[in-house]
Design an enzyme around this catalytic site. Sequence first.
Site, short mmCIF file in Angstrom:
data_model
loop_
_atom_site.label_atom_id
_atom_site.label_comp_id
_atom_site.label_asym_id
_atom_site.label_seq_id
_atom_site.Cartn_x
_atom_site.Cartn_y
_atom_site.Cartn_z
CG HIS A 127 -3.05 -0.83 -2.42
ND1 HIS A 127 -1.94 -0.33 -1.79
CD2 HIS A 127 -3.17 -2.10 -2.00
CE1 HIS A 127 -1.39 -1.27 -1.02
NE2 HIS A 127 -2.13 -2.36 -1.14
CG ASP A 158 -0.05 2.60 -2.74
OD1 ASP A 158 0.91 2.07 -2.14
OD2 ASP A 158 -1.21 2.17 -2.65
#
Length: 458
Positions: free
Chosen positions: A17, A114
Amino acid sequence: MVSPLHIGVLAFPFGTHAAPLLTLVQRLAASAPWIQFSFFNTSASNDKIFNAHVSGSYDNIKVYNVWDGTSEGFFGSHFEAVGLFLKASPGNFEKVIGEAEEETGLEICCFISDAFLWFACDLADRKGVPWVAFWTAASCSLSAHVYTQEIVKAGGLSSTETAEEETTVSFVPGLEMVRFSDLPPEIFLDKNPSPFALTINIMVQKLPQSTAVVLNSFEEIDPVITNDLKSKFQHFLNIGPSILSSPTPTSPDDKTGCLSWLEKQSRPKSVIYISFGSVVTPPENELVALAEALETCKFPFLWSLKDHAKKSLPEGFLNRTIAFGKIVPWAPQLQVLGHKSVGLFVTHCGWNSILESICGSVPMICRPFFGDQKLNGRMVEDSWKIGVRIKGGVFTKNETIEVLNNMMSGEEGKKVRENIYQLKEKAVNAVDFEGSSTKNFKKLLEIIGGPKCDKKLV
């Protein structure tokens, strides 16, 4: 003189990520050098990604470490670590955000996070600034989460568990081929009440409040999904693949020698590359089945397999396959998939791996494990037609022999190879000067820094 702007970037430090988010920030920092970026992430994740993914110096990116939620000496599982990190958030971020503002003397004027870190929406709301959510997976999985309520309602109408799993999600635009059994388990919160599942479900509620949702993908891979999601968000911006739009530096290959080994292969597209990502290793029975299939087929293979898993391989396998196989604990995957000798990728079907496979024009055999990987595998086989899934979802010797032969030397492999070549062309066109991803990136620059950013695009 352009007034300095300060943007806070909040990373999710697990799996793959944080690295794609850093790639995005580096591209933004190069395009708008007058903007100051503060990158908030755990120290372990920062150490890993900044060693591997930074080329050159970025004077306008400052790195800050946030607490990961664990105590000293923590040795829990990956999923336990995720839970502890989420429990510590957003307090761990808020503390360091305050330090960054004090150190720079600049109030944060935009948050990029994110998408999992939904609390960035609340931080932005309190400051009255934009929130840009970065979705690190494919648009198909985002669509599945956006339609959570409709999916859960439709699933409840099924009379049996088996019927539910085999029912297609025909009511979600672009997911007509997808079955309930393919969907990420976090959608079904009542059956999977984990901290991570709760986080994703709150994220679904928060995302429509974002100024923009950004993806490392390209619109042309899923036009139906793209058009549908554009109607759900203020801005829905595919700006990738980043591999093509902002190439990363090559990784050193001194220790494993993967690239030099590939150079010695006599035929193009002859090598099978195998990797299941950084989190999961297949169970022992599947490792044995895959190894026996490779030994039987005798195709050249390069296998990225952690050292501790080698003990699960059949006795003598390494010696018997040394003439045509190579096993390494780590491989420079992007360079491997871009090498002329590689003709097939056996993968867990994570989104970054799929993108790298598309950009290398390498067909896939998919063995998904968790999260969005089953959904990705379904799309690879039935929607994009650039690979196949392992029958039954697990490796068995005979099935694996059959699929390896079909993909490497059969008609099915030829068709899939043609499809992935065509999809790569669409990706290349998307990042061209007038391509959809380039236009979307310019829009993102306008959002985070105003019209001046568009003029300074590099």
